[in-house]
Design an enzyme around this catalytic site. Structure first.
Site, PDB file in Angstrom:
ATOM      1  N   THR A   1       0.633  -1.221  -0.058  1.00  0.00           N
ATOM      2  CA  THR A   1      -0.376  -0.147  -0.381  1.00  0.00           C
ATOM      3  C   THR A   1       1.278   1.491   0.091  1.00  0.00           C
ATOM      4  OG1 THR A   1      -1.842  -1.125   0.969  1.00  0.00           O
ATOM      5  CG2 THR A   1      -1.539   1.330   1.365  1.00  0.00           C
TER       6      THR A   1
ATOM      7  N   GLY B   1      -4.568  -4.684   7.085  1.00  0.00           N
ATOM      8  CA  GLY B   1      -5.907  -3.768   7.250  1.00  0.00           C
ATOM      9  C   GLY B   1      -7.130  -4.155   8.199  1.00  0.00           C
TER      10      GLY B   1
HETATM   11  N1  ASP Z   1      -3.504  -1.584   4.745  1.00  0.00           N
HETATM   12  C1  ASP Z   1      -4.284  -3.189   3.097  1.00  0.00           C
HETATM   13  C2  ASP Z   1      -4.979  -3.783   3.575  1.00  0.00           C
HETATM   14  O1  ASP Z   1      -5.683  -4.758   4.064  1.00  0.00           O
HETATM   15  C3  ASP Z   1      -2.914  -4.026   3.148  1.00  0.00           C
HETATM   16  C4  ASP Z   1      -1.241  -3.312   2.303  1.00  0.00           C
HETATM   17  O2  ASP Z   1      -1.047  -1.811   3.901  1.00  0.00           O
HETATM   18  O3  ASP Z   1      -0.497  -2.811   1.980  1.00  0.00           O
HETATM   19  O4  ASP Z   1      -6.193  -4.002   2.526  1.00  0.00           O
END
Ligand code: ASP
Length: 323
Positions: free
Chosen positions: A187, A241
């Site tokens: 992300t 997440g």
């Molecule tokens: N936080 C993101 C999610 O759970 C994943 C990530 O941080 O790459 O969708």
């Protein structure tokens, strides 16, 4: 890690005139896992994102414009899990999430499950500025994107061979292990302080490899993956997440600072410890109206970078200095 404010970067109040901190995901990011070419390409993309955001902040532009610009660069780079290079769902589709927040008035915009918008962060901003809503989803968000005249791309634009390989690897495992086997959260996010003293935050993601059932992570959820409030700070998160939602990470960091009087590093570390206690891994970036810039992560590495009037720097591994 607290980013020290260099003397020449400060105005007469003793704070940097502007500050930008970005991330490209946290996770099991170790030297042995990246080729020298990948390492160099990731650093170059992070630096390009810093350059884009810095140019805006240095010339007196808004924190909101800066975080959007930095995130757009990272969405366009195939190395990160956002925009081009997003991870695949279990069905082999791409479903992207993004959110943005303006600390000056706590205006916010977010989208989940968008499939064709080249830069989902632009769509989140359009929701914030041009719609009466904060959060749009799936077909409706796709439709709104078209109505707003934002650039659209076919599925192949977002898909990369490496992400497909990761999906194949996940699908070949027993179903109990169908949950982010890579522990590498690509992300992207940015937080900034502008010369007017306002902060803003933006986050964009493809979510988790192999996600199903319309799963939504923390990234598009205001208060979990993204939050900005001039009374406290701006936060963008990356990680598993589900845990970040349960801990209300981004808002909780701001609340600890605003109501508990905690310093940004203290607040960020405390909330990341809560995430860890629940079983989650990942990281956050934080910028305050005073010009503090902070990282906190409980993973071996986090793609990250920071820029201020005294210069800019990027880092990948946990043992690299902040500046
Ligand atoms: N936080 C993101 C999610 O759970 C994943 C990530 O941080 O790459 O969708």
């Amino acid at each position: 890690m607290t980013i020290p404010a260099a003397a020449n970067a400060q105005d007469e109040d003793g704070r940097p005139a502007w500050q930008l901190v970005i991330h490209g995901g946290a996770g099991v990011i170790e030297r042995s896992r990246l080729t020298p070419e990948q390492d160099a390409a990731i650093r170059a993309a992070l630096d390009q994102a810093l350059e884009a955001g810095s140019a805006i902040l240095a010339s007196g532009g808004s924190a909101l414009d800066a975080v959007e610009a930095a995130v757009r660069v990272l969405e366009d780079a195939p190395h990160f899990n956002a925009g081009r290079g997003s991870v695949f769902t279990y069905q082999g589709t791409i479903e992207m999430d993004a959110s943005i927040m303006d600390g000056s008035n706590r205006a916010a915009g977010a989208v989940t499950g968008v499939t064709a918008t080249r830069n989902p962060i632009r769509l989140a901003r359009a929701v914030m500025e041009n719609s009466p809503h904060v959060f749009l989803s799936r077909e409706g968000a796709d439709q709104y994107s078209i109505e707003q005249g934002l650039p659209q791309e076919p599925p192949e634009y977002f898909q990369t061979a490496e992400r497909r390989r990761q999906l194949e690897e996940l699908r070949s495992r027993p179903s109990a292990e169908h949950f982010d086997v890579h522990l590498k959260y690509g992300t992207v996010g940015a937080v900034a302080l502008d010369r007017q003293g306002h902060v803003a935050a933006a986050t964009s993601t493809g979510g988790l490899t192999g996600k199903r059932w319309g799963r939504i992570g923390d990234s598009p959820i205001i208060g979990a993956g993204t939050y900005a409030d001039d009374r406290a700070c701006a936060v963008s998160a990356t990680g598993a997440g589900e845990y970040f939602i349960r801990a209300g990470v981004a808002h909780e960091i701001c609340a600890r600072m605003r109501m508990g009087g905690q310093a940004p590093q203290e607040a960020a570390d405390a909330v990341m410890a809560e995430v860890q206690a629940l079983g989650g891994t990942g990281g956050v970036i934080v910028v305050t109206p005073r010009g503090d810039g902070v990282y906190s992560f409980n993973t071996p590495g986090m793609y990250r970078g920071q820029a201020s009037p005294s210069g800019r720097s990027v880092a990948i591994y946990g043992d690299e200095p902040a500046q």
